[in-house]
Design a protein around this motif. Structure first.
Motif, PDB file in Angstrom:
ATOM      1  N   THR A   1       0.855  -1.184   0.000  1.00  0.00           N
ATOM      2  CA  THR A   1       0.000   0.000   0.000  1.00  0.00           C
ATOM      3  C   THR A   1       0.886   1.226   0.000  1.00  0.00           C
ATOM      4  O   THR A   1       1.788   1.334   0.834  1.00  0.00           O
ATOM      5  N   LEU A   2       0.656   2.134  -0.932  1.00  0.00           N
ATOM      6  CA  LEU A   2       1.408   3.376  -1.013  1.00  0.00           C
ATOM      7  C   LEU A   2       0.494   4.499  -0.577  1.00  0.00           C
ATOM      8  O   LEU A   2      -0.618   4.631  -1.081  1.00  0.00           O
ATOM      9  N   LEU A   3       0.950   5.293   0.394  1.00  0.00           N
ATOM     10  CA  LEU A   3       0.170   6.442   0.810  1.00  0.00           C
ATOM     11  C   LEU A   3       1.088   7.603   1.123  1.00  0.00           C
ATOM     12  O   LEU A   3       2.282   7.427   1.359  1.00  0.00           O
ATOM     13  N   PHE A   4       0.509   8.791   1.084  1.00  0.00           N
ATOM     14  CA  PHE A   4       1.209  10.013   1.441  1.00  0.00           C
ATOM     15  C   PHE A   4       0.499  10.610   2.642  1.00  0.00           C
ATOM     16  O   PHE A   4      -0.732  10.539   2.736  1.00  0.00           O
ATOM     17  N   ALA A   5       1.256  11.176   3.562  1.00  0.00           N
ATOM     18  CA  ALA A   5       0.688  11.804   4.751  1.00  0.00           C
ATOM     19  C   ALA A   5       1.308  13.180   4.921  1.00  0.00           C
ATOM     20  O   ALA A   5       2.482  13.387   4.586  1.00  0.00           O
ATOM     21  N   VAL A   6       0.527  14.107   5.442  1.00  0.00           N
ATOM     22  CA  VAL A   6       1.033  15.432   5.775  1.00  0.00           C
ATOM     23  C   VAL A   6       0.735  15.669   7.248  1.00  0.00           C
ATOM     24  O   VAL A   6      -0.430  15.691   7.663  1.00  0.00           O
ATOM     25  N   LEU A   7       1.810  15.801   8.037  1.00  0.00           N
ATOM     26  CA  LEU A   7       1.673  16.071   9.467  1.00  0.00           C
ATOM     27  C   LEU A   7       1.606  17.577   9.664  1.00  0.00           C
ATOM     28  O   LEU A   7       2.542  18.290   9.295  1.00  0.00           O
ATOM     29  N   PRO A   8       0.518  18.101  10.236  1.00  0.00           N
ATOM     30  CA  PRO A   8       0.413  19.547  10.450  1.00  0.00           C
ATOM     31  C   PRO A   8       1.482  20.045  11.423  1.00  0.00           C
ATOM     32  O   PRO A   8       2.018  19.274  12.231  1.00  0.00           O
TER      33      PRO A   8
ATOM     34  N   GLU B   1       6.843  24.259   9.511  1.00  0.00           N
ATOM     35  CA  GLU B   1       6.146  23.828   8.294  1.00  0.00           C
ATOM     36  C   GLU B   1       5.664  22.396   8.469  1.00  0.00           C
ATOM     37  O   GLU B   1       6.240  21.621   9.242  1.00  0.00           O
ATOM     38  N   PRO B   2       4.596  22.020   7.771  1.00  0.00           N
ATOM     39  CA  PRO B   2       4.125  20.629   7.842  1.00  0.00           C
ATOM     40  C   PRO B   2       5.211  19.666   7.353  1.00  0.00           C
ATOM     41  O   PRO B   2       6.122  20.055   6.626  1.00  0.00           O
ATOM     42  N   CYS B   3       5.084  18.424   7.758  1.00  0.00           N
ATOM     43  CA  CYS B   3       6.018  17.386   7.321  1.00  0.00           C
ATOM     44  C   CYS B   3       5.269  16.418   6.413  1.00  0.00           C
ATOM     45  O   CYS B   3       4.290  15.800   6.828  1.00  0.00           O
ATOM     46  N   ALA B   4       5.721  16.315   5.165  1.00  0.00           N
ATOM     47  CA  ALA B   4       5.107  15.406   4.200  1.00  0.00           C
ATOM     48  C   ALA B   4       5.899  14.096   4.145  1.00  0.00           C
ATOM     49  O   ALA B   4       7.124  14.113   4.058  1.00  0.00           O
ATOM     50  N   LEU B   5       5.184  12.984   4.209  1.00  0.00           N
ATOM     51  CA  LEU B   5       5.798  11.663   4.218  1.00  0.00           C
ATOM     52  C   LEU B   5       5.230  10.801   3.093  1.00  0.00           C
ATOM     53  O   LEU B   5       4.038  10.886   2.782  1.00  0.00           O
ATOM     54  N   MET B   6       6.076   9.970   2.503  1.00  0.00           N
ATOM     55  CA  MET B   6       5.627   8.922   1.603  1.00  0.00           C
ATOM     56  C   MET B   6       5.805   7.606   2.351  1.00  0.00           C
ATOM     57  O   MET B   6       6.882   7.335   2.907  1.00  0.00           O
ATOM     58  N   ILE B   7       4.747   6.800   2.396  1.00  0.00           N
ATOM     59  CA  ILE B   7       4.739   5.571   3.200  1.00  0.00           C
ATOM     60  C   ILE B   7       4.382   4.388   2.303  1.00  0.00           C
ATOM     61  O   ILE B   7       3.399   4.445   1.558  1.00  0.00           O
ATOM     62  N   VAL B   8       5.183   3.335   2.388  1.00  0.00           N
ATOM     63  CA  VAL B   8       4.897   2.095   1.674  1.00  0.00           C
ATOM     64  C   VAL B   8       4.688   1.012   2.731  1.00  0.00           C
ATOM     65  O   VAL B   8       5.628   0.605   3.410  1.00  0.00           O
ATOM     66  N   GLN B   9       3.419   0.579   2.877  1.00  0.00           N
ATOM     67  CA  GLN B   9       3.084  -0.427   3.885  1.00  0.00           C
ATOM     68  C   GLN B   9       3.190  -1.823   3.297  1.00  0.00           C
ATOM     69  O   GLN B   9       2.762  -2.072   2.169  1.00  0.00           O
ATOM     70  N   LEU B  10       3.763  -2.734   4.094  1.00  0.00           N
ATOM     71  CA  LEU B  10       4.001  -4.116   3.666  1.00  0.00           C
ATOM     72  C   LEU B  10       3.073  -5.080   4.392  1.00  0.00           C
ATOM     73  O   LEU B  10       2.466  -4.730   5.408  1.00  0.00           O
ATOM     74  N   ASP B  11       3.007  -6.301   3.916  1.00  0.00           N
ATOM     75  CA  ASP B  11       2.164  -7.337   4.502  1.00  0.00           C
ATOM     76  C   ASP B  11       2.647  -7.682   5.911  1.00  0.00           C
ATOM     77  O   ASP B  11       3.764  -8.183   6.081  1.00  0.00           O
ATOM     78  N   PRO B  12       1.814  -7.453   6.938  1.00  0.00           N
ATOM     79  CA  PRO B  12       2.233  -7.755   8.308  1.00  0.00           C
ATOM     80  C   PRO B  12       2.532  -9.235   8.538  1.00  0.00           C
ATOM     81  O   PRO B  12       3.397  -9.575   9.348  1.00  0.00           O
ATOM     82  N   ALA B  13       1.852 -10.118   7.832  1.00  0.00           N
ATOM     83  CA  ALA B  13       2.087 -11.556   8.017  1.00  0.00           C
ATOM     84  C   ALA B  13       3.511 -11.948   7.627  1.00  0.00           C
ATOM     85  O   ALA B  13       4.063 -12.915   8.146  1.00  0.00           O
ATOM     86  N   VAL B  14       4.107 -11.174   6.738  1.00  0.00           N
ATOM     87  CA  VAL B  14       5.462 -11.471   6.264  1.00  0.00           C
ATOM     88  C   VAL B  14       6.506 -10.622   6.982  1.00  0.00           C
ATOM     89  O   VAL B  14       7.566 -11.113   7.353  1.00  0.00           O
ATOM     90  N   TRP B  15       6.229  -9.328   7.225  1.00  0.00           N
ATOM     91  CA  TRP B  15       7.262  -8.380   7.626  1.00  0.00           C
ATOM     92  C   TRP B  15       7.221  -7.918   9.081  1.00  0.00           C
ATOM     93  O   TRP B  15       8.133  -7.233   9.524  1.00  0.00           O
ATOM     94  N   SER B  16       6.174  -8.254   9.863  1.00  0.00           N
ATOM     95  CA  SER B  16       6.158  -7.870  11.280  1.00  0.00           C
ATOM     96  C   SER B  16       7.301  -8.559  12.018  1.00  0.00           C
ATOM     97  O   SER B  16       7.602  -9.719  11.754  1.00  0.00           O
ATOM     98  N   GLY B  17       7.918  -7.843  12.921  1.00  0.00           N
ATOM     99  CA  GLY B  17       9.016  -8.401  13.697  1.00  0.00           C
ATOM    100  C   GLY B  17      10.356  -8.341  13.008  1.00  0.00           C
ATOM    101  O   GLY B  17      11.336  -8.912  13.499  1.00  0.00           O
ATOM    102  N   THR B  18      10.425  -7.665  11.878  1.00  0.00           N
ATOM    103  CA  THR B  18      11.682  -7.557  11.138  1.00  0.00           C
ATOM    104  C   THR B  18      12.733  -6.852  11.982  1.00  0.00           C
ATOM    105  O   THR B  18      12.468  -5.816  12.573  1.00  0.00           O
ATOM    106  N   ARG B  19      13.914  -7.410  12.055  1.00  0.00           N
ATOM    107  CA  ARG B  19      15.011  -6.861  12.849  1.00  0.00           C
ATOM    108  C   ARG B  19      16.025  -6.150  11.947  1.00  0.00           C
ATOM    109  O   ARG B  19      16.099  -6.421  10.749  1.00  0.00           O
TER     110      ARG B  19
END
Length: 151
Positions: free
Chosen positions: A55-62, A128-146
Motif C-alpha cells: 500500500t502506497l500512501l502520502f501523509a502530511v503532518l500539520p 512547516e508541515p512534514c510530508a511523508l511517503m509511506i509504503v506499507q508491507l504485509d504484516p504476516a510477512v514483515w512484522s518483527g523484522t530486525r
C-alpha cells in the motif's frame, strides 16, 4: 560511475526486542546490482528488496502534530518528502529526520513498558508541515523484522 562498494542508502530501523522494548538502529541498504530499468536506459545501481502487494500512501503532518505512543499500523518504509519529523523509541532514543531521510517502522511486536509507553512517539518539527511517503508491507510477512534483514 558509482562503484559497488559505495552504492548504499542509509536508513533508520525502528524495531522491538524480545521483551517488547523499542529501539532504533542505523542500517544501510547495500545489495545493489548494476542493471538497466529497460529499453535504452543506461545501467544504474538497483537494490530490489521485495516485490508484490503493498500500500502506497502520502501523509502530511500539520505543524505541531504529535502522535503519542503507538505502534506502526503495518511494517512500513517511510520517506520524508518535505519538512522534518522525529521518532522516539521506548529506549529513549529520539531520531530527527528531514527531506530525503528514510526509515523502516517495524515495531508491531512492541509491548508496554513500566510507564505504559508502547512502540514509539513521533511528531512534526519546525514551522512547516512534514510530508511523508509511506509504503506499507504485509504484516504476516514483515512484522518483527530486525535490523539487518534488508541489505
Amino acid at each position: 560511475m558509482v562503484e559497488p562498494a559505495t552504492a548504499k542508502i542509509a536508513y533508520w530501523h525502528l524495531w522491538a526486542d524480545d521483551r517488547g522494548a523499542t529501539h532504533q538502529t542505523r542500517c544501510e541498504l547495500t545489495s545493489f546490482e548494476l542493471q538497466s530499468m529497460g529499453g535504452k536506459a543506461a545501467a544504474q545501481w538497483n537494490d530490489c528488496l521485495l516485490s508484490g502487494e503493498a500500500t502506497l500512501l502520502f501523509a502530511v503532518l500539520p505543524v505541531g502534530w504529535i502522535g503519542e505512543w503507538h505502534t506502526n499500523p503495518k511494517p512500513q518504509w517511510i520517506s520524508v518528502v518535505s519538512g522534518r519529523w522525529f521518532v522516539e523509541s521506548t529506549d529513549g532514543i529520539r531520531v530527527e529526520m528531514g527531506q530525503g531521510d528514510l526509515a523502516f517502522g517495524g515495531d508491531q511486536n512492541a509491548a508496554p513498558d513500566a510507564q505504559g509507553r508502547v512502540g514509539h512517539r513521533s511528531g512534526a518539527i519546525g514551522s512547516e508541515p512534514c510530508a511523508l511517503m509511506i509504503v506499507q508491507l504485509d504484516p504476516a510477512v514483515w512484522s518483527g523484522t530486525r535490523p539487518g534483514t534488508f541489505k
